[in-house]
Design a protein around this motif. Sequence first.
Motif, PDB file in Angstrom:
ATOM      1  N   LYS A  47     -33.331  13.861-115.089  1.00 20.31           N
ATOM      2  CA  LYS A  47     -33.407  13.534-113.665  1.00 20.31           C
ATOM      3  C   LYS A  47     -32.337  12.523-113.274  1.00 20.31           C
ATOM      4  O   LYS A  47     -31.729  12.632-112.198  1.00 20.31           O
ATOM      5  CB  LYS A  47     -34.796  12.980-113.341  1.00 20.31           C
ATOM      6  CG  LYS A  47     -35.029  12.728-111.855  1.00 20.31           C
ATOM      7  CD  LYS A  47     -35.010  14.016-111.067  1.00 20.31           C
ATOM      8  CE  LYS A  47     -35.278  13.773-109.591  1.00 20.31           C
ATOM      9  NZ  LYS A  47     -35.166  15.018-108.794  1.00 20.31           N
ATOM     10  N   GLN A  48     -32.075  11.570-114.129  1.00 17.35           N
ATOM     11  CA  GLN A  48     -31.070  10.547-113.845  1.00 17.35           C
ATOM     12  C   GLN A  48     -29.672  11.154-113.728  1.00 17.35           C
ATOM     13  O   GLN A  48     -28.805  10.611-113.048  1.00 17.35           O
ATOM     14  CB  GLN A  48     -31.078   9.483-114.947  1.00 17.35           C
ATOM     15  CG  GLN A  48     -32.324   8.601-114.944  1.00 17.35           C
ATOM     16  CD  GLN A  48     -32.413   7.725-116.187  1.00 17.35           C
ATOM     17  OE1 GLN A  48     -31.418   7.480-116.853  1.00 17.35           O
ATOM     18  NE2 GLN A  48     -33.618   7.271-116.506  1.00 17.35           N
ATOM     19  N   ASN A  49     -29.478  12.276-114.405  1.00 17.86           N
ATOM     20  CA  ASN A  49     -28.153  12.917-114.403  1.00 17.86           C
ATOM     21  C   ASN A  49     -28.165  14.254-113.665  1.00 17.86           C
ATOM     22  O   ASN A  49     -27.249  15.057-113.820  1.00 17.86           O
ATOM     23  CB  ASN A  49     -27.703  13.139-115.857  1.00 17.86           C
ATOM     24  CG  ASN A  49     -27.536  11.837-116.619  1.00 17.86           C
ATOM     25  OD1 ASN A  49     -26.523  11.169-116.508  1.00 17.86           O
ATOM     26  ND2 ASN A  49     -28.550  11.461-117.381  1.00 17.86           N
ATOM     27  N   GLU A  50     -29.203  14.477-112.856  1.00 18.66           N
ATOM     28  CA  GLU A  50     -29.416  15.772-112.209  1.00 18.66           C
ATOM     29  C   GLU A  50     -28.218  16.226-111.376  1.00 18.66           C
ATOM     30  O   GLU A  50     -27.767  17.372-111.480  1.00 18.66           O
ATOM     31  CB  GLU A  50     -30.661  15.703-111.326  1.00 18.66           C
ATOM     32  CG  GLU A  50     -30.962  16.976-110.571  1.00 18.66           C
ATOM     33  CD  GLU A  50     -32.197  16.840-109.690  1.00 18.66           C
ATOM     34  OE1 GLU A  50     -32.739  17.875-109.275  1.00 18.66           O
ATOM     35  OE2 GLU A  50     -32.621  15.690-109.416  1.00 18.66           O
ATOM     36  N   GLU A  51     -27.700  15.353-110.545  1.00 13.18           N
ATOM     37  CA  GLU A  51     -26.610  15.725-109.641  1.00 13.18           C
ATOM     38  C   GLU A  51     -25.376  16.179-110.408  1.00 13.18           C
ATOM     39  O   GLU A  51     -24.748  17.193-110.071  1.00 13.18           O
ATOM     40  CB  GLU A  51     -26.268  14.539-108.732  1.00 13.18           C
ATOM     41  CG  GLU A  51     -25.273  14.888-107.642  1.00 13.18           C
ATOM     42  CD  GLU A  51     -25.051  13.731-106.670  1.00 13.18           C
ATOM     43  OE1 GLU A  51     -24.008  13.723-106.000  1.00 13.18           O
ATOM     44  OE2 GLU A  51     -25.921  12.831-106.577  1.00 13.18           O
ATOM     45  N   ASN A  52     -25.042  15.447-111.447  1.00 14.09           N
ATOM     46  CA  ASN A  52     -23.866  15.769-112.264  1.00 14.09           C
ATOM     47  C   ASN A  52     -24.056  17.093-113.002  1.00 14.09           C
ATOM     48  O   ASN A  52     -23.139  17.929-113.065  1.00 14.09           O
ATOM     49  CB  ASN A  52     -23.618  14.639-113.271  1.00 14.09           C
ATOM     50  CG  ASN A  52     -22.233  14.728-113.899  1.00 14.09           C
ATOM     51  OD1 ASN A  52     -21.356  15.443-113.424  1.00 14.09           O
ATOM     52  ND2 ASN A  52     -22.045  14.001-114.989  1.00 14.09           N
ATOM     53  N   ILE A  53     -25.265  17.302-113.548  1.00 14.91           N
ATOM     54  CA  ILE A  53     -25.558  18.537-114.281  1.00 14.91           C
ATOM     55  C   ILE A  53     -25.452  19.745-113.361  1.00 14.91           C
ATOM     56  O   ILE A  53     -24.801  20.743-113.681  1.00 14.91           O
ATOM     57  CB  ILE A  53     -26.965  18.477-114.910  1.00 14.91           C
ATOM     58  CG1 ILE A  53     -27.027  17.372-115.980  1.00 14.91           C
ATOM     59  CG2 ILE A  53     -27.337  19.823-115.527  1.00 14.91           C
ATOM     60  CD1 ILE A  53     -28.430  17.106-116.488  1.00 14.91           C
ATOM     61  N   LEU A  54     -26.112  19.672-112.196  1.00 16.19           N
ATOM     62  CA  LEU A  54     -26.118  20.802-111.271  1.00 16.19           C
ATOM     63  C   LEU A  54     -24.732  21.094-110.722  1.00 16.19           C
ATOM     64  O   LEU A  54     -24.369  22.256-110.514  1.00 16.19           O
ATOM     65  CB  LEU A  54     -27.098  20.528-110.123  1.00 16.19           C
ATOM     66  CG  LEU A  54     -28.586  20.571-110.497  1.00 16.19           C
ATOM     67  CD1 LEU A  54     -29.448  20.216-109.299  1.00 16.19           C
ATOM     68  CD2 LEU A  54     -28.965  21.945-111.044  1.00 16.19           C
ATOM     69  N   ASP A  55     -23.957  20.040-110.494  1.00 16.52           N
ATOM     70  CA  ASP A  55     -22.593  20.229-109.993  1.00 16.52           C
ATOM     71  C   ASP A  55     -21.764  21.039-110.979  1.00 16.52           C
ATOM     72  O   ASP A  55     -21.072  21.988-110.597  1.00 16.52           O
ATOM     73  CB  ASP A  55     -21.947  18.861-109.749  1.00 16.52           C
ATOM     74  CG  ASP A  55     -20.518  18.997-109.223  1.00 16.52           C
ATOM     75  OD1 ASP A  55     -20.358  19.575-108.136  1.00 16.52           O
ATOM     76  OD2 ASP A  55     -19.585  18.519-109.892  1.00 16.52           O
ATOM     77  N   LYS A  56     -21.854  20.685-112.262  1.00 17.05           N
ATOM     78  CA  LYS A  56     -21.095  21.404-113.289  1.00 17.05           C
ATOM     79  C   LYS A  56     -21.641  22.814-113.507  1.00 17.05           C
ATOM     80  O   LYS A  56     -20.884  23.757-113.779  1.00 17.05           O
ATOM     81  CB  LYS A  56     -21.106  20.610-114.596  1.00 17.05           C
ATOM     82  CG  LYS A  56     -20.211  19.371-114.550  1.00 17.05           C
ATOM     83  CD  LYS A  56     -20.232  18.627-115.864  1.00 17.05           C
ATOM     84  CE  LYS A  56     -19.131  17.564-115.910  1.00 17.05           C
ATOM     85  NZ  LYS A  56     -19.214  16.586-114.810  1.00 17.05           N
ATOM     86  N   LEU A  57     -22.963  22.966-113.378  1.00 12.94           N
ATOM     87  CA  LEU A  57     -23.563  24.290-113.513  1.00 12.94           C
ATOM     88  C   LEU A  57     -23.062  25.233-112.421  1.00 12.94           C
ATOM     89  O   LEU A  57     -22.694  26.382-112.691  1.00 12.94           O
ATOM     90  CB  LEU A  57     -25.087  24.185-113.434  1.00 12.94           C
ATOM     91  CG  LEU A  57     -25.878  24.164-114.754  1.00 12.94           C
ATOM     92  CD1 LEU A  57     -27.356  23.996-114.475  1.00 12.94           C
ATOM     93  CD2 LEU A  57     -25.606  25.419-115.571  1.00 12.94           C
TER      94      LEU A  57
END
Length: 262
Positions: free
Chosen positions: A101-111
């Motif tokens: 959750k803390q890294n959600e934005e970064n993960i979804l952006d790369k996905l």
Amino acid sequence: MLTEKELYVFIFIAILILLIFFIFSQKKNPKVFIKDLLLKTTGIKIVDKKNEEDARDFDIIINNSAFYNKIMRNGELGLGESYMDKDWDSRNLEKTLSVLKQNEENILDKLKKNSLTLLVNNSLIGLLDIFKLKNTVGKSRENIKHHYDIGNDLYDKMLGKTMQYTCAYYNEPDISLDEAQTRKMTLIAKKLNLREGLEVLDIGCGFGAMAHFLATNYKVKVTGVTLSENQKKYADKHYADPNVNIMLKDYRNVKGKFDRIY
């Protein structure tokens, strides 16, 4: 509401987008990509079941390789569904989800940049949101009936003693759901800056716990509104209070003056 012609045009465009995707989509190895993505963005390692002794408490242990494609296709929804399907596990699920959750934005952006399927899915959902039916009073009543008026067996098992469907407040580790819900209600009450005798409107009052909590602890008068016959019956039975009035009514039809609205 879409006309029949507009609906056909929308479906045609959606199908065209999907065809373009299937023709030009990039061929990525989901397993390699997801492992590398999570390790670099979160520090979480993905460990096969046979090597689970090497996993740390927040690492992801893979039981089924279908996990990778589900993440590539549906992102965070795929993560949840693959857990339900027992594709993966963790020794400390709370910690794993917290790190994700803390890294959600970064993960979804790369996905999204590396999965055209996910990009198309999100685009279609966005288009559907634009063209979805308006939230009319009649439609709202129908939705609530299908959601809440199906019996309380499930809600009794998942919502705890307060029967609240909104998020609890876990401001400390290792507290129970019921404790966290009480802390949530207390926090909201403080933000409302209540004092004895105020009139409070509780929109979407659910099963009535919050209305009862405010009336009991802060000596205010609460009017709660819900479209669920089941919720009103529960509230009237479990939270009978002269300072609480639960009405079966759409909030848009409420009349009167209130000091606070929750």
